[in-house]
Design an enzyme around this catalytic site. Sequence first.
Site, short mmCIF file in Angstrom:
data_model
loop_
_atom_site.label_atom_id
_atom_site.label_comp_id
_atom_site.label_asym_id
_atom_site.label_seq_id
_atom_site.Cartn_x
_atom_site.Cartn_y
_atom_site.Cartn_z
N MET A 205 -7.55 0.28 -7.36
CA MET A 205 -7.83 -0.95 -8.09
C MET A 205 -8.50 -1.92 -7.11
SD MET A 205 -5.23 -3.25 -10.40
CE MET A 205 -4.02 -3.47 -9.11
N ARG B 280 2.34 -4.43 -11.96
CA ARG B 280 3.33 -5.47 -11.68
C ARG B 280 4.75 -4.98 -11.92
NH1 ARG B 280 -0.12 -10.65 -14.11
NH2 ARG B 280 -1.32 -10.96 -12.18
N TYR C 150 1.72 -8.96 -3.21
CA TYR C 150 0.60 -8.35 -3.92
C TYR C 150 0.88 -8.20 -5.42
CZ TYR C 150 2.70 -3.67 -2.69
OH TYR C 150 3.49 -2.56 -2.49
N GLU C 151 -0.19 -7.87 -6.15
CA GLU C 151 -0.19 -7.83 -7.62
C GLU C 151 0.18 -9.18 -8.23
OE1 GLU C 151 -1.64 -5.56 -9.04
OE2 GLU C 151 -1.71 -4.23 -7.32
N GLY C 152 -0.28 -10.25 -7.60
CA GLY C 152 0.04 -11.60 -8.05
C GLY C 152 1.29 -12.07 -7.35
#
Length: 598
Positions: A161, A297, A442-444
């Site tokens: 990604m 997430r 990570y991932e927000g």
Amino acid sequence: MTYRTPVADMAFTLKHVAGLAEMLGEGLYPDLSDDLVDAIMEEAGRFNTEEVAPKLAHSDQHGCSLEDGKVTIPPGWKELYHAWAEGGWNALTGPEEFGGQALPLQMATAAMEVWNQGSMAFAIGPTLTMGSVEAMERHASDDLKAKYLEKLVSGEWMGTMNLTEPSCGSDLSGMRTRAEPVGDGTYRISGQKIFITYGEHDITDNIIHMVLARLPDAPAGTRGISLFLVPKFLVNEDGSLGAHNDVRAVGLEHKMGIHASPTCTMSYGDNGGAIGWLIGEENRGLAAMFTMMNNARLMVGVQGVGVAERAFQMARDYAAERKQGKSVTAAKDAEMEPIIVHPDVRRMLMTMAAATEAIRSICYLCANALDRTNAAAKAGDGEQAKLWGERAGLLTPIAKSYSTDMGTEVASLGIQVHGGMGFIEETGAAQLLRDSRIASIYEGTNGIQAIDLVTRKLPLSDGMAVKELFVEMGIWAKKAAESEDAVLADAGEELGESLEDLNFTTEWLLSCLKEGRTELALAGATPFQRMFGITLGGCLMLKGALKAAENDDPSAARRKTLASFFATNIAPETTALMDLVINGGDATLDSDLILAGN
């Protein structure tokens, strides 16, 4: 010290706390039985305990290296991955028409916890491949599916990604990577992406990159972003590999943890442009990518669960063997005893165990909501799809944030239980803390998850989505409070008070949003998110204890003890968090004097 994958506990939580058993009873997965769930979990546990978990320390010590655009991975890592993929683990949720098993996400979530108990650095690679499969299944053209999906589903190829760039991180509006249409249905991709997990390696013959980029006439901001499939090696019409695409790794991050996971800087188009294919519609790339990101997430939340379980087992076993001091009730001439007899050590271990079960329950429940959403959509039930979609939307930021925060806290407590030996790398406790720390970033980041929860998820259906969840949580708190078992009754009373705190704070935040006091609401978003996680996790633990007692399950006594500890030692934190959210925001915002510098 022997690590053991707790498959029976995990399976019970999956079936009876998160709700998989109810879905099986409704016939939503006719090919999946209760016994098959247990068999899958048993085999996952066996493979993890025997193959993945023993490589944790070695892979961390060896790490990865980059030379001439090629990444060298730890010895044995490639063989481990291929044995894992050949076992069918990558294909659990994949579409059947491309070789997948079409099992519910709940099964993949539980299995992914297993792999994260073994090695977080190993599990993150397949996580992104599975996300790539989901994004392609929903948004890619039939031609792209026919060419790429089968090998991604099987794990023969891996996926990535590509979002973050040197000029933009979580805010993608500043993205500069370009995509120029060639005129033959392909695009020339040029730009640089950073922090790309498994961006380059030799584990698989090909790597399929999911890349966000802008078309020449794209609108400004996030509305002008498209998603492209860019393979490391071009694929011929007969499925064989062709020329190396114009993409290469130009950097490899030296990280605090997850050393065996190659985190790369990827350069696209240094020699004319990497060839890519559009996935979904032009300028609608974020919609397609979010399919992958939401999956990721939840799976990052599962990383917190896996690390917490491993840290607890390591600390518990050490405390049972390490002799230091003696209990206060011991005779004066008694020999030293294992440190597990000391109340403070027991408090730390119980905190670790209770927190692990709470976040496991939350993550599995989130997966259940996502499966319910998909099942309703396939059945054409729009009303149920909306209801469960909103439930999944509420649970995702909590699963991601509270689970990763607690994973790090549990790993830190693990070091504390080890004492000075925990600070020494050889014991392995320090690695778990180093590995876990990235998960809340990570991932927000978890702060971004809190913004999402408060500003987007609480107002869903004018606040009814969250209120319906509270009603269900209240059912289990009330049942426990009315139990003839005094321990469960006390725990139910405690969680009932936490639920009152959460309900009141939620109403206060919703009123702030309606009155335009959004900045004040955001000042308390992170403590509110923790408050939500604590209350939800506690109510789910009560449900687990009650269900185990009803089914006369061997875990009944253990679950009651954990629920009681959580209710009396962790849940009371919600009262302080409520005060922090409601009364702490003004001081947070009135901080220019401190933050402006000299």
